[in-house]
Design a protein around this motif. Structure first.
Motif, mmCIF file in Angstrom:
data_model
loop_
_atom_site.group_PDB
_atom_site.id
_atom_site.type_symbol
_atom_site.label_atom_id
_atom_site.label_comp_id
_atom_site.label_asym_id
_atom_site.label_seq_id
_atom_site.Cartn_x
_atom_site.Cartn_y
_atom_site.Cartn_z
ATOM 1 N N ALA A 19 0.838 -1.204 0.000
ATOM 2 C CA ALA A 19 0.000 0.000 0.000
ATOM 3 C C ALA A 19 0.874 1.256 0.000
ATOM 4 C CB ALA A 19 -0.917 -0.001 1.214
ATOM 5 N N ALA A 20 1.942 1.222 0.783
ATOM 6 C CA ALA A 20 2.837 2.380 0.847
ATOM 7 C C ALA A 20 3.471 2.648 -0.504
ATOM 8 C CB ALA A 20 3.925 2.142 1.900
ATOM 9 N N MET A 21 3.934 1.590 -1.178
ATOM 10 C CA MET A 21 4.564 1.772 -2.481
ATOM 11 C C MET A 21 3.576 2.328 -3.502
ATOM 12 S SD MET A 21 7.639 1.071 -1.933
ATOM 13 C CE MET A 21 7.412 1.501 -0.196
ATOM 14 N N THR A 22 2.318 1.861 -3.422
ATOM 15 C CA THR A 22 1.284 2.364 -4.333
ATOM 16 C C THR A 22 1.071 3.862 -4.142
ATOM 17 O OG1 THR A 22 0.136 0.238 -4.411
ATOM 18 C CG2 THR A 22 -1.152 2.188 -4.967
ATOM 19 N N SER A 53 7.367 1.817 12.415
ATOM 20 C CA SER A 53 7.406 3.032 13.222
ATOM 21 C C SER A 53 7.084 4.282 12.405
ATOM 22 C CB SER A 53 8.789 3.184 13.868
ATOM 23 O OG SER A 53 9.799 3.312 12.868
ATOM 24 N N GLY A 54 7.177 4.182 11.080
ATOM 25 C CA GLY A 54 6.886 5.330 10.231
ATOM 26 C C GLY A 54 7.248 5.038 8.791
ATOM 27 N N LYS A 55 7.182 6.056 7.958
ATOM 28 C CA LYS A 55 7.423 5.869 6.535
ATOM 29 C C LYS A 55 8.850 5.410 6.250
ATOM 30 C CE LYS A 55 6.105 9.974 5.217
ATOM 31 N NZ LYS A 55 5.805 11.098 4.292
ATOM 32 N N GLU A 56 9.793 5.886 7.042
ATOM 33 C CA GLU A 56 11.173 5.514 6.782
ATOM 34 C C GLU A 56 11.385 4.020 6.978
ATOM 35 O OE1 GLU A 56 13.139 8.137 9.447
ATOM 36 O OE2 GLU A 56 13.383 9.731 7.951
ATOM 37 N N GLU A 57 10.758 3.461 7.998
ATOM 38 C CA GLU A 57 10.884 2.022 8.215
ATOM 39 C C GLU A 57 10.176 1.247 7.111
ATOM 40 O OE1 GLU A 57 10.196 -1.345 11.685
ATOM 41 O OE2 GLU A 57 10.037 0.789 12.189
ATOM 42 N N LEU A 58 9.114 1.802 6.566
ATOM 43 C CA LEU A 58 8.436 1.178 5.436
ATOM 44 C C LEU A 58 9.353 1.133 4.214
ATOM 45 C CD1 LEU A 58 4.823 2.598 5.731
ATOM 46 C CD2 LEU A 58 5.378 0.196 5.315
ATOM 47 N N VAL A 59 10.086 2.198 3.993
ATOM 48 C CA VAL A 59 11.012 2.225 2.867
ATOM 49 C C VAL A 59 12.127 1.199 3.079
ATOM 50 C CG1 VAL A 59 12.669 3.621 1.569
ATOM 51 C CG2 VAL A 59 10.492 4.614 2.283
ATOM 52 N N GLN A 60 12.579 1.064 4.336
ATOM 53 C CA GLN A 60 13.588 0.049 4.617
ATOM 54 C C GLN A 60 13.062 -1.348 4.310
ATOM 55 O OE1 GLN A 60 16.674 0.388 5.267
ATOM 56 N NE2 GLN A 60 16.763 2.586 5.649
ATOM 57 N N SER A 126 20.168 0.873 7.013
ATOM 58 C CA SER A 126 20.236 0.210 5.703
ATOM 59 C C SER A 126 21.233 -0.949 5.681
ATOM 60 C CB SER A 126 20.621 1.220 4.614
ATOM 61 O OG SER A 126 19.620 2.204 4.457
ATOM 62 N N THR A 127 21.824 -1.258 6.822
ATOM 63 C CA THR A 127 22.847 -2.305 6.876
ATOM 64 C C THR A 127 22.376 -3.641 6.309
ATOM 65 O OG1 THR A 127 23.989 -1.271 8.746
ATOM 66 C CG2 THR A 127 24.376 -3.615 8.390
ATOM 67 N N PRO A 128 21.190 -4.151 6.680
ATOM 68 C CA PRO A 128 20.784 -5.455 6.127
ATOM 69 C C PRO A 128 20.715 -5.468 4.605
ATOM 70 C CG PRO A 128 19.423 -4.894 8.029
ATOM 71 C CD PRO A 128 20.230 -3.667 7.694
ATOM 72 N N ALA A 129 20.110 -4.443 4.013
ATOM 73 C CA ALA A 129 20.013 -4.393 2.549
ATOM 74 C C ALA A 129 21.393 -4.209 1.924
ATOM 75 C CB ALA A 129 19.083 -3.256 2.122
ATOM 76 N N ARG A 130 22.239 -3.393 2.544
ATOM 77 C CA ARG A 130 23.589 -3.155 2.009
ATOM 78 C C ARG A 130 24.409 -4.442 2.035
ATOM 79 N NH1 ARG A 130 24.635 0.729 5.049
ATOM 80 N NH2 ARG A 130 25.822 -0.293 6.694
ATOM 81 N N GLU A 131 24.342 -5.166 3.154
ATOM 82 C CA GLU A 131 25.109 -6.402 3.274
ATOM 83 C C GLU A 131 24.583 -7.476 2.327
ATOM 84 O OE1 GLU A 131 25.022 -7.397 7.411
ATOM 85 O OE2 GLU A 131 26.697 -6.039 7.888
ATOM 86 N N ALA A 132 23.270 -7.522 2.147
ATOM 87 C CA ALA A 132 22.688 -8.501 1.225
ATOM 88 C C ALA A 132 23.122 -8.214 -0.212
ATOM 89 C CB ALA A 132 21.173 -8.489 1.336
ATOM 90 N N SER A 133 23.157 -6.927 -0.571
ATOM 91 C CA SER A 133 23.592 -6.553 -1.909
ATOM 92 C C SER A 133 25.071 -6.860 -2.106
ATOM 93 C CB SER A 133 23.325 -5.066 -2.146
ATOM 94 O OG SER A 133 23.688 -4.683 -3.452
ATOM 95 N N THR A 134 25.893 -6.523 -1.124
ATOM 96 C CA THR A 134 27.327 -6.804 -1.215
ATOM 97 C C THR A 134 27.583 -8.296 -1.353
ATOM 98 O OG1 THR A 134 27.788 -4.845 0.156
ATOM 99 C CG2 THR A 134 29.562 -6.445 -0.094
ATOM 100 N N ALA A 135 26.750 -9.105 -0.701
ATOM 101 C CA ALA A 135 26.916 -10.558 -0.767
ATOM 102 C C ALA A 135 26.758 -11.074 -2.192
ATOM 103 C CB ALA A 135 25.911 -11.244 0.149
ATOM 104 N N LEU A 136 25.919 -10.424 -3.001
ATOM 105 C CA LEU A 136 25.753 -10.832 -4.391
ATOM 106 C C LEU A 136 27.042 -10.612 -5.178
ATOM 107 C CD1 LEU A 136 22.175 -9.491 -5.251
ATOM 108 C CD2 LEU A 136 22.846 -11.725 -4.341
#
Length: 222
Positions: A19-22, A53-60, A126-136
């Protein structure tokens, strides 16, 4: 916490993120409120805040979701041992999964460009997404036909991720149909990266590489 991990809870979380992305695409990030997101998702405002907690966490959460999709899309890139083909596959598969969200990529970038923002790709949040991307990129290097010094091999995945961030920035501003220019950029960059990295084995280049890695390590320590 157990409830948050239940199947129903995950479905609710996914619905709220969707819903947030829409709404972000339709109205923009700044103009979208948590109440509007809750209404779009068909949940109460309290429920929306229970999960986020808010929009920023939704973006994460969106970052994490996008990264999971990228990992799946990149899987076939590792069918070959050729480093250049792996690297191109990883970078192009990101463009494939991110394409539907290009129209509002600039909205996110305005917030992510602030180094104090939790939406920054370099932030703690953003650490989880950054580390997941680096892992690729680490997987693209490991067990490939690329022969480099151990010190460079250790640092290379993170350096490739930084290159990837530069390509993402170019993609944000690319208004060509289907972001064709970004794909052209990737097609041109990959052979250059491949040849440049392989040249680091030459004695004349090795010293420069060691100096460069020293700079990278000193920046990380600060």
């Amino acid at each position: 916490m157990a409830d948050k991990r239940s199947a129903k809870a995950e479905q609710t979380r996914a619905g709220i993120v969707g819903a947030a992305m829409t709404l972000f695409r339709a109205n923009g990030y700044d103009a979208t409120t948590m109440r509007a997101i809750a209404d779009e998702a068909g949940v109460s405002l309290g429920s929306a805040y229970y999960y986020f907690s808010g929009k920023e966490e939704l973006v994460q959460a969106f970052y994490d979701q996008l990264q999971s999709e990228h990992a799946v899309a990149a899987e076939s890139s590792y069918d070959t041992a050729v480093f250049a083909e792996r690297l191109r596959g990883v970078m192009e598969s990101f463009l494939d999964v991110a394409e539907p969200f290009h129209d509002f990529g600039g909205q996110f970038f305005r917030n992510a460009a602030d180094p104090r923002s939790p939406l920054s790709p370099f932030s703690t949040e953003s650490t989880p997404a950054r580390e997941a991307s680096t892992a690729l990129f680490r997987r693209a290097v490991e067990d490939s036909d690329l022969k480099v010094a151990p010190a460079l091999r250790e640092e290379l995945p993170e350096l490739l991720w930084l290159l990837h961030m530069g390509v993402v920035l170019f993609w944000v501003y690319d208004d060509s149909p289907g972001q064709r220019r970004t794909r052209t950029l990737v097609a041109g960059l990959v052979p250059l990266v491949d040849r440049s990295v392989r040249l680091t084995r030459l004695p004349l280049v090795r010293g420069l590489v060691d100096d460069g890695l020293g700079v990278v390590r000193s920046l990380r320590e600060r």
